[in-house]
Design a protein around this motif. Structure first.
Motif, PDB file in Angstrom:
ATOM      1  N   SER B  43       1.344  -0.020  -7.608  1.00 12.26           N
ATOM      2  CA  SER B  43       2.755  -0.021  -7.213  1.00 12.26           C
ATOM      3  C   SER B  43       3.434   1.265  -7.636  1.00 12.26           C
ATOM      4  CB  SER B  43       3.492  -1.199  -7.848  1.00 12.26           C
ATOM      5  OG  SER B  43       2.909  -2.402  -7.469  1.00 12.26           O
ATOM      6  N   ASP B 158       3.783  -2.957  -0.237  1.00  9.09           N
ATOM      7  CA  ASP B 158       3.353  -3.344  -1.579  1.00  9.09           C
ATOM      8  C   ASP B 158       3.033  -4.833  -1.596  1.00  9.09           C
ATOM      9  OD1 ASP B 158       2.767  -3.568  -4.207  1.00  9.09           O
ATOM     10  OD2 ASP B 158       4.677  -2.822  -4.964  1.00  9.09           O
ATOM     11  N   GLU B 159       1.777  -5.168  -1.540  1.00  9.15           N
ATOM     12  CA  GLU B 159       1.299  -6.548  -1.531  1.00  9.15           C
ATOM     13  C   GLU B 159       2.166  -7.439  -0.641  1.00  9.15           C
ATOM     14  OE1 GLU B 159      -0.017  -8.212  -5.112  1.00  9.15           O
ATOM     15  OE2 GLU B 159      -0.141  -6.308  -6.175  1.00  9.15           O
TER      16      GLU B 159
HETATM   17 MG   LIG Z   1       2.210  -4.027  -8.118  1.00  8.13          MG
END
Ligand SMILES: [Mg+2]
Ligand SMILES: Nc1ncnc2c1ncn2[C@@H]1O[C@H](COP(=O)(O)OP(=O)(O)OP(=O)(O)O)[C@@H](O)[C@H]1O
Lengths: 288, 335
Positions: B43, B158-159
């Motif tokens: 991240s 991000d995910e």
């Molecule tokens: Mg992360």
């Protein structure tokens, strides 16, 4: 509270509190209503019997009534405006990571713990005194004539004193609201090209709307009853006579309990109008 | 266009160096996936590229231009957050239009683009709802919609699928892959889901503690992992590792063999062992086998289809010799 059983248990357990609240409210309310239709002059003959709605008409037709209502609204509105605008600014400031955050937060909350009478006296004597007050010194330092706050800017002075007391409350509620704002939302807005001002207007402010309505609701109810601050500073002179203060004068200074009680009934009506009006807004905001 | 170059990019939070100097090039139109264990800095790296964090050192170039100190909005990138980060008080339409409104685009063009995005993502039916009235998958699509209207030069995810259930995740995975094919725009995607990484990526970047362990296509990483970490990280179930005598037979410090490269027999084979747990999926059978030579260890085997074996059965395993991975004492791949 899903089952029938747990619901009735809850009712039984709530009953004492509800009963106490009802008695607490109903006894003074019915006494006010009772006196409002009687002519009751404690020092001039005592209770002189039923007079119908005479007290009500006399209260509103007195030349002091409408100015008092206006003053009340100005003070309430002014304090709300100041405490919310500065409350938001302070809350955003306190939300920033900084050195000594804990101490600063306690300091900001402190005025809320000072009794209204005390804080009003402190303001009156330490800040606003035209000879020895800090403001007077400040004005003289810049070569200006000190303002005689409590007579020349009386309503504004009261607003300032009361705002000072209520600012911590607003700040505290708004701060918790700001802390609950998802920082990813602000980052998303930043990536979407929103400048700091736009982020405030489009993300932070809408997020705070619920907290703001709660602050308005709670403060208004307390502000309508502001008394000590006026009592110890201007004593209701210089156009600072609010509805509450007018009632006090009718009952204690003119010794006319009936007339004062009629004023009390008007105050109840005014508070309820404001409350219903606010509940509507809050309801709309809480729905989402 | 969307060619992103990281040149000795470095990030420290105070004393803690989260990302030591790192070089990486992402070509225009590529689908790049960052994988790695939790806390390895995926991240953080993405946020550095987005501009939401300042680099401690190094340079980020987008299409050859130095973007290191360019504010996030000016980098021409769009980001989809794990929490979606939708604006809760705005309708879907307003959410999607927000970046256009901030760019002061004219209303007609805004409407056209929002409508186009809503059509692509099947959002037209709930365009006037608030995010709170949508399901997770729909919210995800709104977040993607808000990213695509800006026509960015690269997307950062991000995910994005980690809050969705398995079925929906599969559907969204296909949708995002399809979107990539159609838009042909650079996408950088952070995940710790093996399957997402293997199926979606043109290029996988494996990170550990902020260091790039290997960069390559999914099959490259699967076939020729550069070191023990990548070998253990890519592939599911995990690769089996053997040390000592077994490894010495192959002139290596450690050897690794994937569960699908072991054949199982009830009669004969290289290693004898007993079945611990057998997981029958119908399409595959995963067995955890305790070898006779060292019963405290577990070897995982994958057999296609159904294999009738239960706890305590004796089985024999034979590795496929050309699929043995050899590693030296430093954990690096040999030969
Ligand atoms: Mg992360
Ligand atoms: N603002 C911050 N201040 C200090 N340390 C931070 C900060 N943000 C992240 N870190 C640290 O940096 C490291 C990498 O964090 P990061 O969020 O990039 O991990 P990640 O790979 O995305 O993990 P996950 O898969 O769990 O999301 C972690 O050890 C984390 O504790």
């Amino acid at each position: 509270m899903a089952t029938q059983h747990s619901r009735s248990a809850a009712r039984i357990m709530m009953a004492p509190a509800v009963f106490l609240l009802l008695v607490w409210m109903l006894v003074p309310l019915s006494m006010t209503l009772w006196f409002s239709v009687r002519s009751y002059l404690p020092l001039r003959g005592g209770d002189q019997g039923f007079v119908g709605l005479e007290n009500f008409t006399r209260f509103v037709t007195s030349s002091a009534f409408w100015p008092a209502i206006l003053t009340t609204l100005i003070i309430v509105g002014g304090v709300l405006l100041i405490s919310i605008v500065f409350g938001i600014l302070l809350a955003m400031l306190l939300d920033q990571p900084m050195w000594g955050q804990g101490v600063v937060r306690i300091l900001v909350i402190a005025p809320f713990f000072v009794m209204p009478t005390v804080s009003a006296l402190v303001w009156k004597n330490m800040f606003m005194d035209p000879v020895n007050g800090l403001f007077a010194h400040l004005w003289r330092f810049f070569g200006a004539d000190p303002i005689v706050w409590l007579s020349d800017a009386s309503v504004f002075s009261i607003i300032m004193i009361v705002s000072w007391q209520w600012l911590p409350f607003a700040t505290l509620i708004l701060l918790t609201a700001i802390q609950s704002l998802d920082s990813e939302q602000l980052e998303a807005a930043e990536m979407d090209g929103a400048n700091p001002l736009a982020r405030f207007a489009f993300i932070t402010l809408p997020h705070l709307s619920r907290a703001i309505t709660i602050v308005i609701l709670i403060q208004t109810i307390f502000l309508l009853a502001v008394f000590a601050e006026i009592f110890v500073t201007t004593g209701g002179a210089f156009g600072t006579r609010t509805l509450t203060y007018l009632i006090y004068q009718r009952v204690l200074e003119s010794q006319n309990v009936g007339l004062g009680s009629a004023g009390g009934v008007y105050a109840i009506i005014l508070a309820n109008i404001v409350a219903i009006f606010l509940m509507r807004i809050v309801g709309k905001n809480l729905d989402r | 266009m969307g060619r992103i170059t990281l040149d000795k990019v470095q990030k420290a939070f105070g004393e803690v160096e989260v990302i030591p100097p790192l070089d990486l090039t992402i070509e225009d139109g590529e689908f790049v996936v960052f994988v790695g264990p939790s806390g390895c800095g995926k991240s953080t790296l993405l946020r550095l590229i987005a501009g939401l964090e300042d680099v401690t050192g190094g340079q980020i170039r987008i299409d050859g231009n130095d973007a290191t100190s360019v504010p996030p909005a000016k980098r021409g990138l769009a980001m989809v957050f794990q929490s979606y980060a939708l604006y809760p008080h705005m309708s879907v339409r307003k959410n999607i239009a927000f970046p256009l409104r901030m760019a002061k685009m004219e209303q007609a063009e805004q409407d056209r683009r929002v409508q186009a995005a809503a059509d692509v993502l099947n959002l037209s039916d709930y365009i006037d709802r608030r995010p709170g009235q949508l399901s997770g998958g729909q919210r995800q699509r709104v977040a993607i919609g808000r990213a695509i209207v800006r026509e960015p030069s690269a997307f950062l995810f991000d995910e994005p699928l980690s809050n969705l259930d398995a079925a929906l995740r599969h559907g969204m995975r296909l949708e995002i892959s399809e979107l990539h094919k159609r838009l042909d725009t650079t996408m950088i995607y952070v995940t710790h889901d093996q399957v997402e990484a293997m199926t979606m990526a043109d290029k996988i970047v494996v990170l550990q503690a902020g260091v790039i362990e290997q960069v390559g296509s999914p099959l490259e990483l699967y076939k020729t992992p550069r070191n023990l970490f990548v070998a253990g990280f890519i592939g599911s179930p995990k690769m089996n590792f053997f040390h000592g005598a077994e490894a010495a037979k192959h002139d290596a410090h450690t050897i690794g063999i994937r569960p699908e490269h072991l054949t199982v027999s009830t009669t004969e084979g290289t290693w004898k062992g007993t079945v611990g747990v057998a997981e029958h999926l119908g399409s595959d059978t995963f067995m955890h086998i305790h070898p006779e030579a060292n019963p405290s260890e577990t070897i995982t085997v994958r057999v296609g289809g159904e294999f009738s074996a239960t706890h305590g059965d004796t089985v024999f395993l034979t590795p496929a010799d050309d699929n043995i991975h050899r590693f030296d004492a430093d954990g690096m791949r040999m030969g």
